[in-house]
Design a protein around this motif. Structure first.
Motif, short mmCIF file in Angstrom:
data_model
loop_
_atom_site.label_atom_id
_atom_site.label_comp_id
_atom_site.label_asym_id
_atom_site.label_seq_id
_atom_site.Cartn_x
_atom_site.Cartn_y
_atom_site.Cartn_z
N LEU A 1 0.74 -1.35 0.02
CA LEU A 1 0.03 -0.05 -0.11
C LEU A 1 0.63 1.14 -0.20
O LEU A 1 0.42 2.23 -0.53
CB LEU A 1 -0.96 -0.07 1.17
N HIS A 2 2.16 0.95 0.77
CA HIS A 2 2.75 2.25 0.87
C HIS A 2 4.06 2.53 -0.37
O HIS A 2 4.77 3.24 -0.47
CB HIS A 2 3.38 2.42 2.00
N GLY B 1 6.09 -6.85 -1.93
CA GLY B 1 5.25 -7.35 -0.65
C GLY B 1 4.87 -8.87 -1.09
O GLY B 1 4.66 -9.38 -0.04
N GLY B 2 4.31 -9.13 -2.49
CA GLY B 2 4.12 -10.55 -2.77
C GLY B 2 5.21 -11.57 -2.41
O GLY B 2 4.91 -12.46 -1.61
N THR C 1 -2.49 1.87 -6.79
CA THR C 1 -2.58 0.93 -5.82
C THR C 1 -3.26 -0.28 -5.83
O THR C 1 -2.90 -1.26 -5.52
CB THR C 1 -2.93 1.84 -4.48
N VAL C 2 -4.31 -0.16 -6.45
CA VAL C 2 -5.15 -1.46 -6.97
C VAL C 2 -4.34 -2.42 -7.50
O VAL C 2 -4.31 -3.59 -7.19
CB VAL C 2 -6.47 -1.16 -7.79
N ILE C 3 -3.54 -1.83 -8.48
CA ILE C 3 -2.89 -2.83 -9.18
C ILE C 3 -1.78 -3.41 -8.60
O ILE C 3 -1.34 -4.53 -8.49
CB ILE C 3 -2.30 -2.12 -10.60
N GLU C 4 -1.09 -2.32 -7.52
CA GLU C 4 0.04 -2.93 -6.77
C GLU C 4 -0.57 -4.22 -5.81
O GLU C 4 0.04 -5.22 -5.78
CB GLU C 4 0.45 -1.47 -5.81
N VAL C 5 -1.63 -3.89 -5.31
CA VAL C 5 -2.17 -4.92 -4.17
C VAL C 5 -2.42 -6.06 -5.11
O VAL C 5 -2.17 -7.32 -4.70
CB VAL C 5 -3.44 -4.49 -3.49
#
Lengths: 121, 484, 254
Positions: free
Chosen positions: C130-131, C142-143, C218-222
């Protein structure tokens, strides 16, 4: 050949040497897992090489923040490329390892010479 | 304009498992339709370009469908569609049932990756797509899970991974010398760069790496194993299309990125083209000789691919308009002919479990359509007049004369002679022996397997007779590329 | 003999590489071509145009978003390849610990993992994903951490326990989130007549457009993070399950 330039570009030289070491391992070692380790050394050397391209003397991480001028930042493109590259490398390694598992299951060995010898069913 | 990208879109979502075959057929068909609708919008000097994310080239990634890209894309969609239809009945017999959804998923991924590879104009994007089709093809070779298949796939994986890394290394060299990743931008910046030696080493690395991918002579050792062990539609896919990607790589690097008649590097460029031409000549001869001594039909066809790739690369690196046109034409001819041969070999395995050439005695009587398709495709591989292979070889020969390369003339003729030997041996076994087998009626393969095979073999004939459909534009393209 | 030949070949390649390196632009220099050609625009305008303080994130998701989509496809195809090569999920769930010994891991390990696991997941999702656009980090990192946390959990509690908590039914939809999220965000722009993967909505300008773009990125990142992480987990599960085969290689006896 310009040796002082080469010394200045030490990262490049090291990564070329690592590349060759990895290649040697892949070609010469009979054990399949060792071959894969060699492959990973090669991958890492290429990543080191690309990230080094982006370096700047006294550079900062390319994140916009107070007190960091854009001219001080390192080149962000190689870092972005390497992120992709790492994922690709992980994927290749995953496929290769699962092939190794299957090969070990079917042949009972991971030695390349033995596997070749038992080729014909 | 979004059309160019929309061509790629429908496939990404194709992973869903239920009703795999119709679903993937739909995806491939829509994509094919979109690609074919671009024909006519692209010619030697006109391209369709599309900026992904809306950034102009040096900053963003551009998809750029030029003549070569469109040619490859049409071929991929056409042959890919046929192979997919063929897979429906065939694949059930060679791989375990629970793996079939993954087979179709991998098939779609490799299809997508090859399309993306042919139309991108960004070097790193090129690499990414190359990796997708490499990884999927390692898996497709091994998917039957047999001992030999695993071994062949591992060998393929090691060589393929090393060549991919070499490409990445070369991209890094080029990036450090020019600061750009867009092919055209690199090409224009190389003209004024101060780092020519770096660029020439990168050129050598690129060519060596793509030579592995296209199975050029000294580094072809992975091909016969991988292509003969894989399930037949996969062999056809690998032989007809995937090794062409290596050829396309060499082509892109030599012509799009570096460019002929390039002042700073022309001597390096010429000597590398010469080395590739000689390696190609060696592959022609040795591939054919190896094919003659094989007794397994699929291994024989696989070695024949080595020699045909030699023809293509010889044509491309002759630096003559005719030779180039011939080389490109042979890409088309070989894709269709070789796919057809592998499919026929697959039908024999499916119906009778036959792999050995001697066991094919008299099969021409019970399976006339299949054997006839084989004969037609073989004519094209050998280069007998009304077929597409003939047109291609004629032009390559013409190119050799144009450039005064008489050694290559001999190579081309000798190669044709040798391929006649291995092809007609099989045809002879099929039609002219085993006449005494009584009481065997017609016993053909299912329609969905027969139709693609027949279409591909008639295709070789069609492009031979109506060669004028393609040749003028190919000649134009070659002329533009060589600046003659 | 063979080694000597290989060494000889390597020497030639090495000499070639060193030759090129000797002629390359000096490292660290601000005047090398890669720092003067494309980069200045990224570094100066990256924040407004790329939509992220962390310019690497901006490059990955915006300027070179198509590459990243290819990258997501690469791991997806690796997943397909691994699952196609190894055997299916349902078999081999009877093992009580990941190694063949059958011994459970010690109380200390299990307790520590039980405490650390939520913290790692929180770190992965909240900080890295998120950040990620404002600080070091991003979807894939993150993944990877998310995947690693589940792998640690599996090592401590055994494969059956973790497959029970993350069954196939949950994982399959998650695996495709990355690709689908990417496509959806790309197509929203396409539908309104701008190019694929342009993070814009029509009729939204100024500061609002920034917000929209940040939201979409952000949606894509998550999506990438969760999808990527779950794919890693599935690959590892598939491989671990495989080690239960009986040691009876079907090698023809001489």
């Amino acid at each position: 050949m310009n040796f002082s330039r080469m010394f200045h570009n030490l990262n490049y030289v090291v990564s070329a040497l690592l590349f060759l070491m990895g290649l040697y391992t892949v070609v010469v070692k009979p054990n399949l897992i060792k071959k894969l380790i060699g492959l990973n050394i090669m991958e890492t050397s290429v990543f080191l090489f690309i990230v080094s391209i982006g370096m700047v003397e006294g550079g900062e991480a390319p994140i916009v923040a107070e007190g960091v001028k854009s001219s001080q930042m390192v080149n962000p493109i190689p870092q972005a490329l390497i992120l992709t590259g790492i994922v690709v490398a992980v994927s290749t390694t995953a496929v290769a390892l699962s092939l190794c598992l299957k090969i070990h299951e079917r042949y009972g060995t991971l030695n390349a010479a033995e596997i070749l010898g038992r080729g014909e069913p | 304009m979004p059309l160019a990208f929309a061509a790629l879109c429908p496939i990404w979502g194709m992973w869903r498992r239920k009703a795999c075959f119709p679903w993937s057929l739909l995806g491939v068909a829509i994509t094919s339709f979109l690609v074919w609708s671009l024909i006519g919008k692209v010619n030697a000097s006109k391209v369709v370009a599309y900026n992904v994310s809306g950034w102009r080239p040096p900053w963003g990634i551009q998809i750029r469908i030029d003549y070569m890209g469109l040619l490859m894309a049409c071929l991929i969609t056409g042959v890919g569609l046929m192979l997919l239809i063929y897979s429906w009945r065939y694949i059930v017999s060679e791989i375990k049932e629970e793996r079939i959804p993954y087979y179709y998923t991998l098939y779609l991924l490799i299809f997508t990756a090859m399309l993306g590879f042919s139309i991108t104009s960004d070097l790193f994007n090129f690499f990414v797509f190359m990796e997708i089709f490499s990884i999927t093809s390692y898996a497709l070779v091994a998917i039957s899970g047999e001992r030999m298949a695993l071994r062949a796939a591992f060998k393929y994986l090691l060589m393929g991974a090393i060549s991919s890394l070499t490409v990445l290394f070369a991209i890094a060299f080029l990036y450090s010398a020019t600061g750009s990743l867009n092919m055209l931008d690199i090409s224009s910046r190389l003209k004024s760069t101060a780092y020519l030696p770096v660029a020439s080493v990168a050129l050598i690395l690129f060519i060596a790496a793509f030579a592995v991918k296209s199975a050029l002579f000294p580094v072809h050792v992975w091909l016969p194993d991988a292509h003969s062990i894989a399930p037949s539609p996969v062999s056809a896919l690998l032989s007809a299309l995937v090794i062409k990607m290596g050829v396309l790589g060499i082509f892109r690097i030599l012509f799009t990125v570096y460019g002929h008649s390039f002042s700073g590097l022309s001597s390096t460029w010429n000597s590398i083209a010469g080395v590739v031409a000689w390696a190609a000549a060696l592959s022609i001869i040795l591939g054919s000789v190896m094919a003659i001594i094989q007794r397994d039909l699929k291994i024989m066809i696989a070695y024949s691919s080595v020699s045909q790739i030699g023809y293509i690369l010889l044509g491309i690196t002759l630096i003559s308009t005719r030779g180039m046109a011939g080389g490109l034409y042979n890409i088309v001819a070989h894709a269709m002919g070789k796919a057809c041969l592998f499919l026929v070999a697959g039908i024999f395995i499916y119906k009778h479990g036959l792999r050995r050439i001697e066991n094919l005695r008299g099969i021409g009587r019970t399976m006339p359509v299949t054997a006839g398709a084989f004969a037609l495709a073989a004519l094209s591989i050998v280069g007998v007049p009304p077929s597409a292979g003939f047109v291609a070889k004629w032009y390559i020969l013409w190119g050799c004369f144009q450039e005064g390369q008489y050694a290559f003339v001999i190579v081309v003729l000798l190669g044709s002679l040798l391929s006649a030997v291995y092809c007609f041996r099989v045809v002879y076994y099929m039609f002219f022996t085993g006449a005494g087998r009584p009481g065997v009626g017609l016993d053909e393969a299912p329609f969905t397997m027969l139709a693609p095979t027949a279409i591909l073999s008639v295709g070789t004939l069609f492009f031979g007779i109506f060669a004028t459909l393609l040749l003028p534009s190919l000649n134009n393209a070659a002329r533009v590329l060589l600046l003659k | 003999m063979r080694k000597a030949a290989v060494l000889g070949a390597l020497l030639i390649i090495g000499a070639m590489l060193l030759f090129a390196i000797g002629k390359m632009p000096a490292m660290n220099s601000r005047n090398a071509p890669d720092k003067t050609h494309v980069i200045p625009r990224y570094l100066e305008k990256g924040e407004e145009e790329g939509g992220a303080k962390n310019i690497v994130t901006g490059v990955i998701l915006n300027y070179r978003g198509y590459d990243t989509m290819g990258e997501v496809t690469v791991i997806f195809s690796a997943l397909c390849a691994v699952v196609a090569l190894l055997d299916r999920e349902k078999r081999g769930l009877s093992r009580s610990s990941p190694d063949a010994s059958g011994v459970r891991s010690s109380v200390i390990v299990r307790t520590v993992v039980r405490f650390a696991f939520p913290v790692i997941v929180f770190f992965a999702v909240a900080y890295m994903m998120l950040h990620g656009e404002g600080s070091p980090g991003g979807g894939f990192q993150g993944g990877a951490i998310l995947g690693a946390s589940v792998i640690v959990f599996t090592l401590a509690f055994g494969l059956p326990e973790s497959t029970r908590r993350m069954p196939l039914k949950v994982r399959i939809p998650l695996e495709s989130t990355a690709i689908v999220g990417f496509l959806a965000m790309g197509i929203i722009g396409l539908a309104y007549g701008v190019n694929f993967l342009t993070y814009l909505l029509p009729g939204v300008h100024g500061a609002m457009a920034q917000t929209v773009r940040n939201l979409m990125m952000t949606v894509i990142e998550v999506g990438i993070g969760i999808g990527g992480g779950v794919i890693f987990i599935s690959i590892v599960f598939a491989m671990m399950r495989e080690d239960k085969y009986e040691l009876q290689p079907d090698v023809p006896q001489p």
